[in-house]
Design an enzyme around this catalytic site. Structure first.
Site, PDB file in Angstrom:
ATOM      1  N   GLN A   1     -43.980  -2.605  51.482  1.00  0.00           N
ATOM      2  CA  GLN A   1     -43.175  -3.021  52.627  1.00  0.00           C
ATOM      3  C   GLN A   1     -41.715  -3.236  52.197  1.00  0.00           C
ATOM      4  OE1 GLN A   1     -44.420  -3.340  55.902  1.00  0.00           O
ATOM      5  NE2 GLN A   1     -42.256  -3.555  56.408  1.00  0.00           N
TER       6      GLN A   1
ATOM      7  N   ASP B   1     -46.248   6.771  53.011  1.00  0.00           N
ATOM      8  CA  ASP B   1     -44.959   6.675  53.704  1.00  0.00           C
ATOM      9  C   ASP B   1     -44.123   7.939  53.483  1.00  0.00           C
ATOM     10  OD1 ASP B   1     -44.482   4.497  55.311  1.00  0.00           O
ATOM     11  OD2 ASP B   1     -43.863   3.170  53.672  1.00  0.00           O
TER      12      ASP B   1
ATOM     13  N   LYS C   1     -50.345  -3.945  60.503  1.00  0.00           N
ATOM     14  CA  LYS C   1     -50.861  -2.749  59.820  1.00  0.00           C
ATOM     15  C   LYS C   1     -52.289  -2.991  59.349  1.00  0.00           C
ATOM     16  CE  LYS C   1     -46.363  -1.037  58.441  1.00  0.00           C
ATOM     17  NZ  LYS C   1     -45.243  -1.231  57.524  1.00  0.00           N
TER      18      LYS C   1
END
Ligand code: NDP
Length: 297
Positions: free
Chosen positions: A98, A121, A54
């Site tokens: 994460q 997200d 990422k």
């Protein structure tokens, strides 16, 4: 007749290029560089790989990447304090924690501490609620990627019958909301659904997000339907070693479907491209600037 392959790898590369153009235009016109902060707690090897990739892709599209790595025994209080600092840092436009987090940390509490405007997200309750009620939201990346592939293939999705197999908060439910928003007639199937093959057989769009290798068989598919395979499953090969397969039996389904995503190379690459798109969108919104077209739902 064999199905059209929906090439997520190529689509995602084009999307990342559009995000890079958007980021450089922001820099040129306003001196603003979008920034994505990724928080990793612990040393889970798979998570470390995701976080590294990422970071690399974020830098490749001309954005700032802020990686925050914390020890596995970091307390929830310290993690919440870090989220608080990132929330108030004007250089950070997107925050991603994460998952999974170590067991002693309440995942929901941490996710919901992220400012909804920086929740790239789309996992906070506020963004889930905004999506469900048709308001402007940050949309979870995997369903957003699926929607982009579907819109690109179909143009309008209006009036189509869609089934989403799987009802998780990160894929199934937001996927169903997005399809509903695009005027599909949506069925959400799950482990208790009765006669899943019959539900799939009447569907013009099938999104499989289950986590069971090759569960959806070719003779379940309505001829000409579009099949989006979200599943990522590693299975043993008869000759030894392993390979990745989806939730759909690609060999049989691709003989019946009109279009289908492969695994790998379908939905997977779209997820990270959509994360970058969401970061650019969040940056534009934070600065009251117009968003580039086609990056959101
Ligand atoms: P979850 O395990 O959270 O959810 C799985 C869903 O599938 C549940 O709703 C479950 O139903 C349903 N299910 C399980 N067994 C059956 C069955 N026999 N028939 C019908 N439904 C069933 O998974 P996720 O949503 O997180 O992920 C799904 C898949 O997508 C996984 O393979 C994952 O690796 C992959 N994935 C891929 C991403 C990408 O970038 N390509 C991103 C995220 C996920 P119930 O609720 O009743 O238990």
């Amino acid at each position: 007749m064999a199905a059209r392959i929906l090439d997520g790898k190529t689509f995602a590369a084009e999307l990342r290029a559009r995000v890079a153009d958007g980021a450089s235009a922001l820099q040129a016109a306003h001196g603003i560089t979008p920034g994505l902060a990724v928080v990793l707690v612990g040393e889970d090897p798979a998570s470390q790989v995701y976080v590294r990739s990422k970071g690399k892709m974020t830098r490749e599209v001309g954005m700032n990447s802020f990686e925050r790595r914390l020890a596995a025994d970091t307390s929830e209080t310290d993690l919440l304090a870090l989220i608080g600092r990132l929330n108030s840092d004007p250089a950070v436009h997107g925050i991603l924690v994460q998952l999974p987090l170590p067991g002693h940390i309440d995942e929901a509490r941490v996710i919901n501490a992220i400012s909804p405007e920086k929740d790239v997200d789309g996992f906070t309750i506020l963004n889930a609620g905004r999506l469900a009620t048709g308001q402007e939201a940050m949309v979870p990346c995997t369903p957003l990627g699926c929607l982009m592939l579907l819109r690109d293939h179909h143009g309008s999705l209006s009036g189509l019958e869609a089934v989403v197999i799987g009802r998780s908060n990160i894929v199934g439910k937001p996927m169903a909301q997005l399809l509903l928003r695009d005027n599909c007639t949506v069925t959400i199937a799950h482990s208790r659904s009765r006669d899943l093959p019959a539900i799939v057989r009447r569907s013009d769009i099938v999104v499989a997000a289950v986590g069971r290798p090759e569960m959806v068989e070719g003779d379940w598919i309505k001829p000409g339907a579009t099949v989006i395979d979200v599943g990522i499953n590693r299975i043993e090969k008869p000759e030894g070693g392993t390979r990745l397969v989806g939730d759909v039996d690609f060999a049989s389904a691709s003989q019946v479907a009109g279009a289908i995503t492969p695994v790998p190379g379908g939905v997977g690459p779209m997820t990270i491209a959509c994360l970058l798109a969401n970061t650019l969108t969040a940056c534009c919104r934070a600065n009251g600037l117009p968003e580039p077209e086609g990056l959101t739902a």
